[in-house]
Design a protein around this motif. Structure first.
Motif, mmCIF file in Angstrom:
data_model
loop_
_atom_site.group_PDB
_atom_site.id
_atom_site.type_symbol
_atom_site.label_atom_id
_atom_site.label_comp_id
_atom_site.label_asym_id
_atom_site.label_seq_id
_atom_site.Cartn_x
_atom_site.Cartn_y
_atom_site.Cartn_z
ATOM 1 N N ARG A 364 0.868 -1.182 0.000
ATOM 2 C CA ARG A 364 0.000 0.000 0.000
ATOM 3 C C ARG A 364 0.898 1.224 0.000
ATOM 4 O O ARG A 364 1.275 1.743 1.053
ATOM 5 N N PRO A 365 1.240 1.697 -1.195
ATOM 6 C CA PRO A 365 2.075 2.898 -1.271
ATOM 7 C C PRO A 365 1.353 4.042 -0.550
ATOM 8 O O PRO A 365 0.130 4.082 -0.544
ATOM 9 N N LYS A 366 2.135 4.940 0.049
ATOM 10 C CA LYS A 366 1.562 6.000 0.886
ATOM 11 C C LYS A 366 0.424 6.733 0.173
ATOM 12 O O LYS A 366 0.548 7.118 -0.994
ATOM 13 N N ASP A 367 -0.685 6.889 0.887
ATOM 14 C CA ASP A 367 -1.866 7.606 0.393
ATOM 15 C C ASP A 367 -2.466 7.001 -0.873
ATOM 16 O O ASP A 367 -3.124 7.680 -1.652
ATOM 17 N N GLN A 368 -2.189 5.710 -1.075
ATOM 18 C CA GLN A 368 -2.792 5.073 -2.251
ATOM 19 C C GLN A 368 -3.544 3.823 -1.836
ATOM 20 O O GLN A 368 -3.488 3.402 -0.689
ATOM 21 N N VAL A 430 2.487 -15.663 1.152
ATOM 22 C CA VAL A 430 1.962 -14.302 1.214
ATOM 23 C C VAL A 430 2.986 -13.381 1.873
ATOM 24 O O VAL A 430 3.500 -13.678 2.943
ATOM 25 N N VAL A 431 3.305 -12.300 1.187
ATOM 26 C CA VAL A 431 4.161 -11.270 1.769
ATOM 27 C C VAL A 431 3.322 -10.002 1.840
ATOM 28 O O VAL A 431 2.964 -9.428 0.812
ATOM 29 N N ASP A 432 2.935 -9.615 3.047
ATOM 30 C CA ASP A 432 2.058 -8.454 3.204
ATOM 31 C C ASP A 432 2.870 -7.282 3.738
ATOM 32 O O ASP A 432 3.155 -7.184 4.916
ATOM 33 N N LYS A 433 3.248 -6.399 2.811
ATOM 34 C CA LYS A 433 4.092 -5.261 3.205
ATOM 35 C C LYS A 433 3.264 -4.138 3.809
ATOM 36 O O LYS A 433 3.824 -3.167 4.319
#
Ligand SMILES: [Zn+2]
Length: 440
Positions: A364-368, A430-433
């Motif tokens: 989840r890129p910042k503010d996206q 699953v890699v949940d960043k």
């Protein structure tokens, strides 16, 4: 195929349910007096041991959760003095402290019995050589299978995980007929054999594999069976209950028979806790009926499945659970849509040209908004020489299929052979960043 303990495994249902009811009353009486944290739970729920007389009383009892066990880590749920505890196991615990399993001498005997049933159900006899590539150590897989193979008189090769190339050599040299490991490691073994020019099907004598410890789909089963030329059986177990030996498929492979005389199953609605009838999907819950060191009462496994009580052609009367459909807490929420990793696996394996090696990456890129990426290997013929036009086609096809089945857009990243890391144990799917941004 024979049963290890026909008297128990094909007991008439009414006799079995009577036995379960008697054992339930006994284990509740025992647990109430030996385990303070569960006594407190029962007191809070206003239930006394004498209220539990038969299976019908089961739903009066409070559940036990993984958090309950964490709260009393490491030994707060043991019901016997440490002098009588003869073995400790523990699950890896991806976050924080592991889940501990403790065993009395009788518990180890029980484990041996249910593991002897398990391997016999997959056709193992004293004529077999069993290549046991489950990890030996705190993990229950290695030693659990070990005692089961020994009990039926098979020759067990305690190879444990890792050193894949050497495993191929030993499997061939020792003429192993049975393979036990995680499904993803089975694929890694088949692949490594191919890499060093060994045709697994023609050179190996392996005829059956008993695979578990990670969720896998029917599509993955077919993939393994075709690549290795074996029959693949599914098993199920967890450290909190005993390790492997809770349930296993028979030769009909139409669900996993639960050793119900020792592990009492229920299916509940995970949201309300309400007990659901046979044939309905929900969360699997277990009560151990005979364990001494660490009984668990109505333990919520968080695994989703369906139970079936209809008779099986093998003659076993024990209920069957369908292949695990995923953990209730495996579910990913991507842009508000529920996404199950098992559905991604199923979809990928149905597409010609993709390999059964994949990883799901969430970011989840910042503010996206959330980004869902699926990294999957494409067959090596796309790369020898590289054919970008056909790779693009394959990617478009896979993205369209996934969007259709998941209801949310996923970006496919096609990878070359061996790009996804192989694991000797449980694969990291699953890699949940997104977790990294929670506090920022
Ligand atoms: Zn059966």
């Amino acid at each position: 195929m024979p049963m290890w303990n026909p008297e128990a495994e094909s007991m008439p249902r009414n006799a079995l349910e009577k036995l379960q009811g008697e054992r339930l009353a006994k284990i509740i009486e025992y647990t109430y007096h030996q385990m303070p944290f569960y006594r407190q739970k029962m007191d809070e729920a206003g239930v006394k041991p004498e209220d539990i007389r038969s299976l019908d009383d089961l739903n009066k009892l409070p559940f036990t959760t993984k958090q309950d066990l964490r709260n009393v880590y490491p030994f707060g749920n043991f019901c016997i003095p440490m002098e009588e505890v003869v073995r400790i196991h523990a699950s890896s615990g991806t976050t924080g402290k592991p889940t501990v399993g403790g065993y009395s001498k009788n518990d180890l005997e029980l484990w041996t019995e249910v593991m002897a049933r398990t391997v016999t159900s997959c056709g193992v006899t004293n004529k077999d050589v069993a290549h046991n590539a489950y990890g030996y150590g705190l993990f229950t897989g290695g030693l659990g299978f070990h005692i089961g193979f020994q009990r039926v008189g098979a020759t067990v090769v305690p190879v444990s995980g890792g050193m894949t190339r050497r495993q191929i050599m030993l499997m061939e040299d020792f003429s192993a007929t049975i393979l036990t490991c995680t499904p993803s490691y089975a694929l890694a073994l088949a692949e490594e054999a191919g890499n060093i020019g060994i045709n697994f099907q023609s050179r190996m004598k392996i005829r059956a594999g008993i695979f578990g410890a990670e969720p896998w789909t029917e599509e993955m089963r077919r993939e393994i069976e075709n690549r290795m030329g074996i029959e693949a059986y599914d098993i199920y177990g967890l450290t909190e209950i005993i390790g492997p030996g809770v349930s296993v498929e028979c030769e009909h492979r139409n669900g996993l028979h639960i050793n119900e005389d020792h592990f009492l199953p229920e299916i509940i609605d995970p949201a309300t806790g309400e007990k659901l009838p046979y044939g309905t999907e929900g969360e699997l819950v277990f009560t151990t009926l005979t364990k001494e060191a660490m009984p668990v009462i109505r333990y919520r496994t968080r695994d989703r499945t369906v139970l079936h009580a209809e008779e099986c052609a093998c003659g076993r009367t024990m209920v069957r659970m369908e292949k695990i459909r995923g953990r209730t807490d495996d579910m990913l929420i991507v842009r508000g849509v529920n996404v199950f990793p098992s559905l991604i696996e199923k979809t990928l394996l149905s597409i010609e040209g993709l390999e059964p090696h994949y990883q799901i990456v969430l970011d989840r890129p910042k503010d996206q908004l959330d980004e869902l990426e699926v990294w999957v290997e494409a067959n090596r013929h796309f790369f020898e020489p590289i054919d970008t036009r056909r790779l693009d086609q394959l990617r478009d096809e896979a993205e369209a299929e996934l969007a259709q089945t998941l209801g949310v857009r996923a970006t496919i990243k096609l990878m070359g052979p061996n790009s996804i890391e192989r694991s000797a144990g449980k694969a990291v799917r699953v890699v949940d960043k997104r977790a990294l941004y929670k506090d920022s």
